[in-house]
Write a protein that holds these residues in place. Structure first.
Motif, PDB file in Angstrom:
ATOM      1  N   MET A  73      -0.729   2.151   2.698  1.00 41.89           N
ATOM      2  CA  MET A  73       0.480   2.343   1.892  1.00 41.89           C
ATOM      3  C   MET A  73       0.156   2.576   0.421  1.00 41.89           C
ATOM      4  O   MET A  73       0.941   3.195  -0.307  1.00 41.89           O
ATOM      5  N   LEU A  74      -0.958   2.062  -0.035  1.00 39.95           N
ATOM      6  CA  LEU A  74      -1.320   2.149  -1.453  1.00 39.95           C
ATOM      7  C   LEU A  74      -1.669   3.575  -1.851  1.00 39.95           C
ATOM      8  O   LEU A  74      -2.297   4.315  -1.095  1.00 39.95           O
ATOM      9  N   SER A  75      -1.251   3.938  -3.060  1.00 46.47           N
ATOM     10  CA  SER A  75      -1.559   5.268  -3.586  1.00 46.47           C
ATOM     11  C   SER A  75      -1.440   5.222  -5.101  1.00 46.47           C
ATOM     12  O   SER A  75      -0.979   4.222  -5.664  1.00 46.47           O
ATOM     13  N   PRO A  76      -1.810   6.307  -5.784  1.00 49.43           N
ATOM     14  CA  PRO A  76      -1.620   6.331  -7.246  1.00 49.43           C
ATOM     15  C   PRO A  76      -0.160   6.160  -7.669  1.00 49.43           C
ATOM     16  O   PRO A  76       0.118   5.808  -8.813  1.00 49.43           O
ATOM     17  N   LYS A  77       0.788   6.361  -6.739  1.00 49.62           N
ATOM     18  CA  LYS A  77       2.197   6.157  -7.048  1.00 49.62           C
ATOM     19  C   LYS A  77       2.580   4.682  -7.068  1.00 49.62           C
ATOM     20  O   LYS A  77       3.633   4.315  -7.585  1.00 49.62           O
ATOM     21  N   THR A  78       1.735   3.830  -6.491  1.00 49.31           N
ATOM     22  CA  THR A  78       2.043   2.397  -6.406  1.00 49.31           C
ATOM     23  C   THR A  78       1.893   1.763  -7.780  1.00 49.31           C
ATOM     24  O   THR A  78       0.828   1.810  -8.386  1.00 49.31           O
ATOM     25  N   LYS A  79       2.961   1.176  -8.277  1.00 50.14           N
ATOM     26  CA  LYS A  79       2.944   0.569  -9.604  1.00 50.14           C
ATOM     27  C   LYS A  79       3.005  -0.952  -9.570  1.00 50.14           C
ATOM     28  O   LYS A  79       2.525  -1.615 -10.494  1.00 50.14           O
ATOM     29  N   LEU A  80       3.607  -1.502  -8.529  1.00 50.92           N
ATOM     30  CA  LEU A  80       3.775  -2.954  -8.425  1.00 50.92           C
ATOM     31  C   LEU A  80       3.656  -3.379  -6.974  1.00 50.92           C
ATOM     32  O   LEU A  80       4.114  -2.681  -6.068  1.00 50.92           O
ATOM     33  N   VAL A  81       3.049  -4.569  -6.769  1.00 52.33           N
ATOM     34  CA  VAL A  81       2.978  -5.178  -5.443  1.00 52.33           C
ATOM     35  C   VAL A  81       3.428  -6.625  -5.576  1.00 52.33           C
ATOM     36  O   VAL A  81       3.030  -7.318  -6.517  1.00 52.33           O
ATOM     37  N   PHE A  82       4.266  -7.077  -4.640  1.00 54.53           N
ATOM     38  CA  PHE A  82       4.791  -8.444  -4.675  1.00 54.53           C
ATOM     39  C   PHE A  82       4.538  -9.106  -3.338  1.00 54.53           C
ATOM     40  O   PHE A  82       4.770  -8.509  -2.291  1.00 54.53           O
ATOM     41  N   CYS A  83       4.117 -10.356  -3.386  1.00 51.79           N
ATOM     42  CA  CYS A  83       3.851 -11.077  -2.142  1.00 51.79           C
ATOM     43  C   CYS A  83       3.928 -12.567  -2.411  1.00 51.79           C
ATOM     44  O   CYS A  83       3.522 -13.035  -3.483  1.00 51.79           O
ATOM     45  N   ASN A  84       4.451 -13.326  -1.440  1.00 54.13           N
ATOM     46  CA  ASN A  84       4.381 -14.775  -1.614  1.00 54.13           C
ATOM     47  C   ASN A  84       2.999 -15.282  -1.198  1.00 54.13           C
ATOM     48  O   ASN A  84       2.341 -14.709  -0.332  1.00 54.13           O
ATOM     49  N   HIS A  85       2.577 -16.322  -1.850  1.00 54.48           N
ATOM     50  CA  HIS A  85       1.284 -16.935  -1.542  1.00 54.48           C
ATOM     51  C   HIS A  85       1.343 -17.602  -0.168  1.00 54.48           C
ATOM     52  O   HIS A  85       0.420 -17.471   0.639  1.00 54.48           O
ATOM     53  N   ILE A  86       2.468 -18.307   0.075  1.00 52.53           N
ATOM     54  CA  ILE A  86       2.728 -18.943   1.363  1.00 52.53           C
ATOM     55  C   ILE A  86       4.177 -18.671   1.740  1.00 52.53           C
ATOM     56  O   ILE A  86       5.078 -18.825   0.916  1.00 52.53           O
ATOM     57  N   SER A  87       4.413 -18.293   2.994  1.00 51.16           N
ATOM     58  CA  SER A  87       5.764 -18.009   3.458  1.00 51.16           C
ATOM     59  C   SER A  87       6.580 -19.286   3.562  1.00 51.16           C
ATOM     60  O   SER A  87       6.164 -20.250   4.192  1.00 51.16           O
TER      61      SER A  87
END
Length: 406
Positions: free
Chosen positions: A158-172
């Motif tokens: 999914m990652l590409s030069p268009k990717t500016k931000l990624v969000f993820c929880n550390h623990i669900s």
């Protein structure tokens, strides 16, 4: 080994009865309980030095300012931030996320891409949807499998030069899955994207090192880790905090104000408009001291034992389905489950009458429940002050509820 009974004596609420039964509190994923030393710090603030901070020259204001800023430094050391001004006090995790989303509204362009995981709490979904609506950016989702684990091979594609931000929880919060945030951060940085980690569910169980993680932002709430409600922190790398515009306007966040132009204060005050939750910030520092005094290695060991024991005991029940990874080494002390054919709310209501507090529903993670095609789960979330004896009481209560509802 922890002296659990001695620790439990630190928490006044744990000795009370609910519906005539000793309280068994297994809703720690929503809010942990508060030790007396933290409660006392709040009373002490309002009893001895209640005053507004930073602006006053009088003695009480200076005492309050020193205590508040000392708490900020405690949190800097706890999270291993490089500078204390990289710690921004917020009202909690949700405000921290919204602060960053608001800031990126002036940075993102149409067709830029941002990535969020399928395991997120609503507060780490909705602000980014709003950001996309405002900017024309595109929201993409890292998918999950039935074991409640994110598909990292799909994420990398999914990652590409268009990717500016990624969000993820550390623990669900819904499943307890510990996500591979180090890998997620490393791969995002390879394409130049910034990363925000939602640490709300992680900070009660482990001690995040933001420099080692190399995340750009990390957010957390005090009430998840023995502190008061209404206060949290946003950690941000200095370079990003200087790029983002202020989130709110008002007092404290300004350098100069005229009707023609306003200039903004330096970090961290640029993001802390208005009178803050002063006693909350001070108490947050006390809570961090308390948990560090117990030790996060000891906390992790105790909670892992509870997770293993609780999973084993619940698996003795008929028609039970536990959601989330079966690899308990990749899981925090959360068990999310259902009894087939019985609505989770009905189980929760009955065991409440037996003095047991659990969470039922979608846990502000409705996309996860939609993935499993269920209305919600029963979530038992354990803290270091819980015991195996409490788990036994809980399992017997679930058995009783199951018999009544079958």
């Amino acid at each position: 080994m922890l002296d659990i009974q001695k620790i439990r004596a630190d928490f006044p609420i744990l000795s009370q009865h609910v519906n005539g039964k000793p309280l068994v509190y297994f809703d720690n994923g929503a809010t942990s309980q508060t030790p007396k030393v933290v409660i006392d710090s709040i009373v002490d603030y309002y009893s001895r030095y209640n005053a507004n901070i930073h602006r006053g020259v009088h003695t009480l204001s200076q005492i309050a300012t020193d205590a508040y800023e000392q708490a900020r430094t405690k949190l800097q050391h706890h999270f291993n931030a490089k500078h204390n001004y990289e710690i921004i006090f917020t009202s909690g995790t949700t405000e921290g996320i919204n602060l960053v989303a608001n800031g990126f509204a002036s940075i993102l362009k149409k067709d830029d891409e941002i990535i969020v995981s399928a395991l997120e709490h609503h507060s780490n979904i909705v602000p980014w949807q709003m950001l996309c609506e405002h900017t024309g950016a595109i929201l993409k989702v890292i998918p999950m499998n039935y074991d409640g684990e994110l598909l990292m091979d799909v994420y990398v594609k999914m990652l590409s030069p268009k990717t500016k931000l990624v969000f993820c929880n550390h623990i669900s919060n819904a499943l307890g899955t510990i996500n591979p945030v180090e890998f997620i951060i490393e791969k995002a940085h390879e394409v130049g994207a910034a990363v925000l980690i939602d640490g709300a569910q992680a900070v009660p169980h482990l001690k995040p090192d933001v420099q080692k993680l190399n995340c750009d932002f990390y957010v957390a709430s005090a009430h998840k880790m023995c502190g008061p409600t209404g206060v949290g922190i946003l950690y941000g790398k200095e370079e990003w905090l200087r790029k983002l515009p202020p989130y709110k306007g008002g007092g404290e966040m300004i350098a100069t104000v005229t009707f023609e132009k306003t200039t903004y204060a330096d970090l961290p005050h640029k993001f802390e408009a208005g009178t803050p939750n002063i006693c909350g910030g001070i108490a947050f520092g006390v809570a961090v001291d308390y948990m560090n005094g117990i030790g996060f290695d000891a906390i992790a060991k105790q909670e892992q034992e509870l997770l293993e024991y609780g999973t084993k005991r619940l698996q003795e029940l008929e028609n039970i389905e536990i959601y989330g990874t079966k690899d308990l080494s990749k899981k925090a002390s959360v068990i999310s489950f259902n009894i087939k054919g019985i609505h989770p709310y009905d189980i929760g209501t009955i065991i409440d009458k037996l003095g047991i507090a659990v969470r039922t529903g979608h846990h502000c993670a409705q996309p996860i429940m939609d993935f499993y095609q269920i209305p919600g789960t029963i979530r038992a979330s354990f803290a270091f002050y819980n015991t195996k004896e409490e788990i036994d009481i809980f399992v017997e209560a679930v058995k009783k509820a199951q018999m009544m509802l079958s």
